[in-house]
Enzyme design. Structure first.
Site, mmCIF file in Angstrom:
data_model
loop_
_atom_site.group_PDB
_atom_site.id
_atom_site.type_symbol
_atom_site.label_atom_id
_atom_site.label_comp_id
_atom_site.label_asym_id
_atom_site.label_seq_id
_atom_site.Cartn_x
_atom_site.Cartn_y
_atom_site.Cartn_z
ATOM 1 N N TYR A 94 -8.465 15.907 -7.467
ATOM 2 C CA TYR A 94 -7.659 14.995 -8.279
ATOM 3 C C TYR A 94 -6.678 15.795 -9.139
ATOM 4 O O TYR A 94 -5.481 15.474 -9.203
ATOM 5 C CB TYR A 94 -8.545 14.120 -9.182
ATOM 6 C CG TYR A 94 -7.726 13.312 -10.163
ATOM 7 C CD1 TYR A 94 -6.972 12.221 -9.725
ATOM 8 C CD2 TYR A 94 -7.657 13.658 -11.510
ATOM 9 C CE1 TYR A 94 -6.185 11.500 -10.608
ATOM 10 C CE2 TYR A 94 -6.877 12.940 -12.396
ATOM 11 C CZ TYR A 94 -6.142 11.863 -11.948
ATOM 12 O OH TYR A 94 -5.348 11.156 -12.821
ATOM 13 N N ALA A 95 -7.177 16.839 -9.787
ATOM 14 C CA ALA A 95 -6.300 17.651 -10.647
ATOM 15 C C ALA A 95 -5.119 18.189 -9.850
ATOM 16 O O ALA A 95 -3.967 18.147 -10.306
ATOM 17 C CB ALA A 95 -7.099 18.795 -11.266
ATOM 18 N N ALA A 96 -5.396 18.660 -8.634
ATOM 19 C CA ALA A 96 -4.320 19.245 -7.817
ATOM 20 C C ALA A 96 -3.253 18.210 -7.472
ATOM 21 O O ALA A 96 -2.063 18.536 -7.421
ATOM 22 C CB ALA A 96 -4.908 19.846 -6.548
ATOM 23 N N ASP B 28 0.884 -1.165 0.000
ATOM 24 C CA ASP B 28 0.000 0.000 0.000
ATOM 25 C C ASP B 28 0.923 1.217 0.000
ATOM 26 O O ASP B 28 1.666 1.435 0.973
ATOM 27 C CB ASP B 28 -0.885 -0.023 1.258
ATOM 28 C CG ASP B 28 -1.884 1.126 1.279
ATOM 29 O OD1 ASP B 28 -1.625 2.169 0.655
ATOM 30 O OD2 ASP B 28 -2.924 0.977 1.939
ATOM 31 N N SER C 80 -0.702 13.641 -15.448
ATOM 32 C CA SER C 80 -1.958 13.634 -16.218
ATOM 33 C C SER C 80 -2.161 14.951 -16.946
ATOM 34 O O SER C 80 -1.667 16.003 -16.519
ATOM 35 C CB SER C 80 -3.139 13.431 -15.258
ATOM 36 O OG SER C 80 -4.367 13.486 -15.943
ATOM 37 N N LYS D 126 -2.243 15.948 -9.369
ATOM 38 C CA LYS D 126 -1.412 15.756 -10.563
ATOM 39 C C LYS D 126 -0.562 16.991 -10.865
ATOM 40 O O LYS D 126 0.543 16.876 -11.396
ATOM 41 C CB LYS D 126 -2.298 15.360 -11.749
ATOM 42 C CG LYS D 126 -2.959 13.992 -11.567
ATOM 43 C CD LYS D 126 -1.901 12.897 -11.365
ATOM 44 C CE LYS D 126 -2.459 11.520 -11.179
ATOM 45 N NZ LYS D 126 -1.390 10.485 -11.015
#
Ligand SMILES: NC(=O)c1ccc[n+]([C@@H]2O[C@H](COP(=O)([O-])OP(=O)(O)OC[C@H]3O[C@@H](n4cnc5c(N)ncnc54)[C@H](OP(=O)(O)O)[C@@H]3O)[C@@H](O)[C@H]2O)c1
Length: 245
Positions: A155-157, A64, A142, A159
């Site tokens: 999520y964008a942050a 993990d 991404s 990446k």
């Protein structure tokens, strides 16, 4: 380009999608792979297939990436078995879709923990070994880390963080001979999104978006840069991406 035959490559998130495709891509070029993810049964099946198809060693290690100790043990296992580490592919990642206003703490922290902490832990553990081999760290970032994403700012942050961390890390360790590379896919047909909602391979028809094998081949290209060179960043988008963006 340099050969990676006989190299040792640790791949996180190797039980599915881009990680599994990367394992196949580098094994085809003769690299030994150390496969990390939580689903050990899957890793064992992938390792069996890789060893049957290629003259390499594939080692499954239940990991993990949010657990620092497990990540340290993963890297130690790779070095113990092969005597050296040539590359780390920081790929494990996930998404939970959601509006910021209604996102709960658990979804927020899980995305942060896997997508950023996991990449930090693995990089920190691998760097001392990669300095000895003039090795490579690849980060799977991404398109979402390059352009604002209204549907999922968290999520964008993660990446954007990945890209910022990777390029700054290159500044820190490039002089020691370590290459750092970032690959930015747009949509890829994998199990991505399965934590909550629809997997991308169900959302998109075959041939409509990028296949994970294309990203695996791009990562293999990154690992084959020689001497002083590195692929700093590669955007591997579907051709119609900007039509829908
Ligand atoms: N698919 C896309 O459209 C797309 C586009 C751009 C970027 N990306 C990025 O590509 C990377 C790989 O995604 P994918 O598309 O291949 O998705 P995927 O098919 O869902 O695979 C994700 C992998 O991450 C692993 N993982 C998740 N949480 C983990 C944890 N805590 N510890 C260890 N491993 C963990 C999963 O393994 P276990 O569940 O077995 O642990 C699985 O092997 C991600 O970083 C993602 O952000 C994907």
């Amino acid at each position: 380009m340099q050969s990676i035959d006989g190299n040792t490559v640790v791949i996180t998130g190797a039980s599915a999608g881009i990680g599994r495709a990367t394992a196949h891509a580098v094994a085809t070029a003769g690299a030994n792979v150390v496969l990390a993810a939580r689903r050990l049964d899957r890793l064992e099946d992938i390792a069996t297939t890789l060893e049957r198809e290629h003259d390499i060693t594939a080692t499954p290690v239940s990991t993990d990436v949010t657990e620092r100790k497990q990540v340290d043990e993963l890297v130690e296992a790779a070095v113990d078995e092969h005597g050296a580490l040539d590359a780390l592919v920081n790929n494990a990642g996930l998404v939970f879709e959601g509006e910021v206003e209604t996102m709960d703490d658990e979804d927020y922290h899980t995305m942060m923990d896997v997508n950023t902490d996991g990449m930090f832990y693995a990089s920190r553990a691998a760097l001392p070994h990669l300095k000895k081999t003039d090795g490579t760290v690849v980060f799977v970032a991404s398109f979402a880390g390059q352009y604002p994403r209204s549907s999922n700012p968290v999520y964008a942050a993660t990446k954007w963080w990945t890209r910022g961390f990777a390029h700054s890390l290159q500044g820190q360790v490039g002089g020691d001979g370590v290459a750092v590379s970032v690959v930015n896919p747009s949509e890829v047909r994998t199990e991505f999104g399965s934590g909550r909602g629809e997997q991308s391979k169900d959302r998109y028809d075959e041939g409509a978006v990028t296949d994970p094998e294309a990203i695996g081949a791009a990562i293999r290209f990154m690992l084959r840069q020689e001497d002083v060179d590195t692929v700093s960043e590669m955007n591997l988008y579907r051709r119609d991406k900007f039509e829908t963006f």
